[in-house]
Design a protein around this motif. Sequence first.
Motif, mmCIF file in Angstrom:
data_model
loop_
_atom_site.group_PDB
_atom_site.id
_atom_site.type_symbol
_atom_site.label_atom_id
_atom_site.label_comp_id
_atom_site.label_asym_id
_atom_site.label_seq_id
_atom_site.Cartn_x
_atom_site.Cartn_y
_atom_site.Cartn_z
ATOM 1 N N VAL A 55 0.911 -1.122 0.077
ATOM 2 C CA VAL A 55 -0.124 -0.040 0.005
ATOM 3 C C VAL A 55 0.978 1.371 -0.067
ATOM 4 N N SER A 56 0.484 2.470 0.032
ATOM 5 C CA SER A 56 0.883 3.516 -0.207
ATOM 6 C C SER A 56 1.761 4.226 0.831
ATOM 7 N N ALA A 60 -1.861 3.921 5.851
ATOM 8 C CA ALA A 60 -2.787 3.353 4.819
ATOM 9 C C ALA A 60 -3.148 1.969 5.268
ATOM 10 N N GLY A 61 -1.994 1.312 5.486
ATOM 11 C CA GLY A 61 -2.011 -0.090 5.917
ATOM 12 C C GLY A 61 -2.864 -0.158 7.335
ATOM 13 N N LEU A 64 -6.703 0.515 6.480
ATOM 14 C CA LEU A 64 -7.215 -0.686 6.007
ATOM 15 C C LEU A 64 -7.416 -1.820 6.835
ATOM 16 N N THR A 211 -8.594 -5.744 2.129
ATOM 17 C CA THR A 211 -7.555 -4.927 2.085
ATOM 18 C C THR A 211 -7.144 -4.332 0.672
ATOM 19 N N ARG A 212 -6.923 -5.494 -0.172
ATOM 20 C CA ARG A 212 -6.524 -5.101 -1.479
ATOM 21 C C ARG A 212 -8.040 -4.779 -2.412
ATOM 22 N N ALA A 215 -8.273 -0.948 -1.155
ATOM 23 C CA ALA A 215 -6.922 -0.273 -1.456
ATOM 24 C C ALA A 215 -7.100 0.393 -3.036
ATOM 25 N N THR A 216 -7.922 -0.178 -3.775
ATOM 26 C CA THR A 216 -7.866 -0.112 -5.195
ATOM 27 C C THR A 216 -9.412 0.446 -5.517
ATOM 28 N N TYR A 234 -4.895 3.695 -2.234
ATOM 29 C CA TYR A 234 -3.944 3.389 -1.568
ATOM 30 C C TYR A 234 -3.009 2.281 -1.830
ATOM 31 N N ARG A 235 -3.022 1.904 -3.188
ATOM 32 C CA ARG A 235 -1.817 0.743 -3.615
ATOM 33 C C ARG A 235 -0.495 1.634 -3.840
#
Length: 378
Positions: A55-56, A60-61, A64, A211-212, A215-216, A234-235
């Motif tokens: 993630v960015s 962000a991690g 999420l 999360t994935r 994040a997109t 957030y990726r």
Amino acid sequence: MSGRIFLSSPDVGEREEEYLLAAVRSGWIAPLGPDVDAFEAELAARVGVEHAVAVSSGTAGLHLGLLGLGIGPGDVVLTSTMTFAATANAITYTGAKPYFIDSEPDTGNIDPALVRQALEQLADDGESAAAIVPVDLLGKAANYSEICAIAAEYGLPVLADAAESLGASHAERPAGSHGHAAVVSFNGNKIMTTSGGGMLLTDDAELAAQTRYLATQARLPLAHYEHVDIGYNYRLSNLLAALGRAQLSRLDAMIGRRREMRERYRDLFTEADGVEIFGGDDDENDNFWLTAIVVDSERAGWEPAELSLALAAENIESRPMWKPMHLQPVFSDARRVVNGTSEALFGRGLTLPSGSALRESEIERVHGCIRAFLEGRR
């Protein structure tokens, strides 16, 4: 004046240039790509977990990860008061409220006994917590053996903020592998960097997938753009992931360099009365991200701020340890269980240049300034 010496500047060189150039030439310039997939797989293998989501940022991690654990408005999340604001901010992003827990004196990490005390107090008040977010301070993993055992008693998930501890370990398990999930940071000053970035690590396939997805931009897998949830941009980009892969291949060497600097600081302050290397009695399993000293001013005859000013005069960065979150104006109304440890560490602690990119001439410059200061105070 000589160039500025920072606490922990990025350590990059020919290998990072090679990986980054290869990514550019591959044509994968847009976000995501094969280097993101490889970086996730390589870090998951390094830490020993099944899933990783790049993630960015570490923030962000955390955001999420909390959302994926079901944290939302009105929830109470126990976390370390001795941390950077990002930890508490991420909790607040979800609408939850941080509940700050003070530190163990020797490590600065969250005190398991105070975690239990807070949970008991919440229960007495007819309330409960929704999660625990311990923070690994300055490269030393928290006491997850006790924290996770307490969390299990209360049926709580643990999301480890391992932003500062990649490469460290606890109970023979790597930092980032403890709890229900963990988050590491690749900010420019961390043990390894992707310029900016982070990663969520977990054995929970559903949490990783959620999360994935979030994040997109929470985009559904359709030919057109379809959304049923609020998502986030957030990726991590493919280019930054390539940089991270190069850094990961050098991680052990960078930790070794920081370990060497810890030992040199230990030797430097051996004869300095009232000065201790923070966490130094038990640092074998640390990643040595930052070396800090703790000063007993009555014995030493000087304050940490005085040494900091002397270093600043030579264009050398130093900094007090984290100001506890319960003392920050933005969180002045947050609940807390405190014992004075974090406040004492903030007042008595000073972090020193510790980056693996420091040249020998820069290390000598730092040590020379400290020696001159100590001699002047004798």
